[in-house]
Design an enzyme around this catalytic site. Structure first.
Site, PDB file in Angstrom:
ATOM      1  N   ASN A 186       0.834  -1.194   0.000  1.00 63.96           N
ATOM      2  CA  ASN A 186       0.000   0.000   0.000  1.00 63.96           C
ATOM      3  C   ASN A 186       0.864   1.236   0.000  1.00 63.96           C
ATOM      4  O   ASN A 186       1.781   1.354   0.790  1.00 63.96           O
ATOM      5  CB  ASN A 186      -0.892  -0.016   1.238  1.00 63.96           C
ATOM      6  CG  ASN A 186      -1.762   1.209   1.292  1.00 63.96           C
ATOM      7  OD1 ASN A 186      -2.498   1.496   0.359  1.00 63.96           O
ATOM      8  ND2 ASN A 186      -1.664   1.930   2.385  1.00 63.96           N
ATOM      9  N   ARG A 238     -15.811   1.771  -4.154  1.00 64.10           N
ATOM     10  CA  ARG A 238     -14.423   2.191  -4.377  1.00 64.10           C
ATOM     11  C   ARG A 238     -14.184   2.672  -5.807  1.00 64.10           C
ATOM     12  O   ARG A 238     -13.310   3.523  -6.041  1.00 64.10           O
ATOM     13  CB  ARG A 238     -13.485   1.030  -4.037  1.00 64.10           C
ATOM     14  CG  ARG A 238     -11.991   1.392  -3.974  1.00 64.10           C
ATOM     15  CD  ARG A 238     -11.187   0.223  -3.421  1.00 64.10           C
ATOM     16  NE  ARG A 238      -9.786   0.539  -3.222  1.00 64.10           N
ATOM     17  CZ  ARG A 238      -8.792   0.064  -3.979  1.00 64.10           C
ATOM     18  NH1 ARG A 238      -9.063  -0.758  -4.981  1.00 64.10           N
ATOM     19  NH2 ARG A 238      -7.537   0.393  -3.730  1.00 64.10           N
ATOM     20  N   ILE A 290      -4.589   5.414  -4.161  1.00 59.41           N
ATOM     21  CA  ILE A 290      -5.694   5.035  -3.296  1.00 59.41           C
ATOM     22  C   ILE A 290      -5.238   3.786  -2.546  1.00 59.41           C
ATOM     23  O   ILE A 290      -4.654   2.880  -3.126  1.00 59.41           O
ATOM     24  CB  ILE A 290      -6.983   4.755  -4.109  1.00 59.41           C
ATOM     25  CG1 ILE A 290      -8.145   4.385  -3.177  1.00 59.41           C
ATOM     26  CG2 ILE A 290      -6.766   3.696  -5.163  1.00 59.41           C
ATOM     27  CD1 ILE A 290      -9.479   4.240  -3.910  1.00 59.41           C
ATOM     28  N   SER A 291      -5.462   3.751  -1.253  1.00 61.88           N
ATOM     29  CA  SER A 291      -4.911   2.694  -0.422  1.00 61.88           C
ATOM     30  C   SER A 291      -5.542   1.336  -0.714  1.00 61.88           C
ATOM     31  O   SER A 291      -6.703   1.229  -1.099  1.00 61.88           O
ATOM     32  CB  SER A 291      -5.105   3.021   1.059  1.00 61.88           C
ATOM     33  OG  SER A 291      -4.422   4.197   1.402  1.00 61.88           O
ATOM     34  N   GLN A 292      -4.755   0.309  -0.512  1.00 56.94           N
ATOM     35  CA  GLN A 292      -5.199  -1.074  -0.639  1.00 56.94           C
ATOM     36  C   GLN A 292      -6.347  -1.355   0.339  1.00 56.94           C
ATOM     37  O   GLN A 292      -6.284  -0.984   1.508  1.00 56.94           O
ATOM     38  CB  GLN A 292      -4.008  -1.979  -0.319  1.00 56.94           C
ATOM     39  CG  GLN A 292      -4.303  -3.458  -0.230  1.00 56.94           C
ATOM     40  CD  GLN A 292      -3.157  -4.212   0.419  1.00 56.94           C
ATOM     41  OE1 GLN A 292      -2.186  -3.593   0.868  1.00 56.94           O
ATOM     42  NE2 GLN A 292      -3.260  -5.514   0.474  1.00 56.94           N
TER      43      GLN A 292
END
Length: 299
Positions: free
Chosen positions: A53, A122, A148-150
Site C-alpha cells: 500500500n 471504491r 488510493i490505499s489497498q
C-alpha cells in the site's frame, strides 16, 4: 454508537445488491505484498492477492464537505484485456462483497469495518480507466505520485485504531482521493481529513460532494501539524510514513485515544500508539508495510 456497521445518511439501494447477503470469511492476518500483474484479470475472477500500500501524502485545512452514497453510474468503462466488468457490474454490491470476503480472509474481523468497506463504492474514487481494477486488493494510482490505499490495509488500520470502541472524533492525515475518509465516516461520529497536495484536496472534494456525507470535513494544510482546533481525537490514522510520529499529533490524541501510523524509511512497519495519560504514550509494533513518505508543508 453500537458495534453494528454504520451506513451513510441516505439509502444505498443504488449501489448495493439487496438480493444477496454479506459473505465474510475469517482467517489469519496477512502482511501486504506488492501489487500483482494482470490486475484486471484478478478483479474479473474475484481473486487478487494482498498488495503493498502506498497511500496518499499527509495533509490539513478548512473546507467542509457533505456527501451521499448514491452517485449515479456513468457510461460503461472501456474494455481491457482480459475483458473488464461493465460499469453496472461495478455498481452491484456483489463485487464489493467479494472484495470484503478477501479482506476478511486476510484476518480483518471487525464487522463494523467490513460493513463500512462494503458500503463504499471504491470505483467512484479512481479514474474511469482503472474502474475494472477498483475491487482487487491493491493500491492504485490517483496522480501526483500518490495512490488510493489497498482495501486490506485500510480495513486493518481502522480495525486496530477502533478495536471495538465507539469513535466520536477521528482525524485522518492524507486524504488522497477521499476513499479512506468515506470508510471512516461509516465508523466514527465525526471525521476530519487533511491533505497537503492541493489538487488531491480538490479531487477528494469532487469525489465526495455528490455523496453528501454530513459527518466528514476535509481540510487543506500541513498534516504534520494536525488539526488542534478540532482536537482531542479518539483516533488518528496516518496514510504516510515518517521516521517517527509527529509530536503535534500525539498531543492531539485524547486520553485513551489510539493512533495508527506507518513508521520507518525503507523498512517500515505499522505502529499503534495509545495515549494512557497526559504525558504518557504506549507504543506497539505491528506488521510490515510500505507507504509514501510523510512530508511537511503544502503544495
Amino acid at each position: 454508537m453500537t458495534d453494528k456497521p454504520r451506513t451513510f445518511p441516505l439509502p444505498l439501494s443504488s449501489v448495493t445488491d439487496k438480493g444477496q447477503k454479506k459473505q465474510t470469511v475469517f482467517g489469519p492476518v496477512a502482511t501486504p505484498q506488492t501489487a500483482t500483474r494482470n490486475a484486471a484479470y484478478n478483479a474479473l475472477h474475484g481473486a487478487a492477492p494482498a498488495t503493498a500500500n502506498k497511500p496518499a501524502h499527509p495533509a490539513a485545512a478548512t473546507h467542509g464537505v457533505n456527501a451521499r452514497l448514491a452517485r449515479p453510474a456513468g457510461a460503461p468503462v472501456e474494455r481491457v484485456q482480459p475483458a473488464a466488468p461493465r460499469q453496472d457490474a461495478l455498481v452491484s454490491g456483489a463485487v464489493r462483497r467479494a472484495m470484503v470476503a478477501r479482506v476478511a480472509q486476510q484476518g480483518v474481523r471487525d464487522r463494523a469495518v467490513l460493513g463500512a468497506l462494503e458500503a463504499v463504492p471504491r470505483h467512484l474514487f479512481v479514474e474511469e480507466g482503472l474502474a475494472p481494477q477498483a475491487y482487487i486488493d491493491a493500491s492504485l494510482p490517483i496522480g501526483h505520485h500518490q495512490t488510493i490505499s489497498q482495501p486490506y490495509i485500510v480495513a486493518r488500520m481502522i480495525e486496530v485504531m477502533r478495536q471495538g470502541a465507539q469513535l466520536q472524533r477521528v482525524l485522518e492525515i492524507g486524504t488522497g482521493c477521499g476513499y479512506q475518509a468515506a470508510v471512516l465516516a461509516c465508523i466514527a461520529q465525526d471525521v476530519y481529513s487533511i491533505e497537503r497536495i492541493k489538487p488531491l484536496h480538490e479531487l477528494a472534494k469532487a469525489n465526495l460532494r455528490p455523496l453528501r456525507v454530513p459527518n466528514l470535513r476535509l481540510h487543506y494544510g500541513d498534516g504534520m501539524l494536525g488539526l488542534p482546533q478540532a482536537a482531542p481525537f479518539d483516533g488518528i490514522i496516518l496514510a504516510a510514513a515518517g521516521l517517527e510520529v509527529p509530536r503535534a499529533l500525539l498531543e492531539q490524541l485524547a486520553i485513551g485515544g489510539r493512533l495508527v501510523a506507518p513508521v520507518g524509511e525503507r523498512s517500515q512497519h505499522l505502529e499503534l500508539v495509545t495515549r494512557v495519560a497526559k504525558s504518557e504514550w504506549q507504543r506497539q509494533m505491528l506488521e510490515d508495510c510500505h507507504f509514501v513518505p510523510l512530508r511537511p508543508g503544502t503544495v
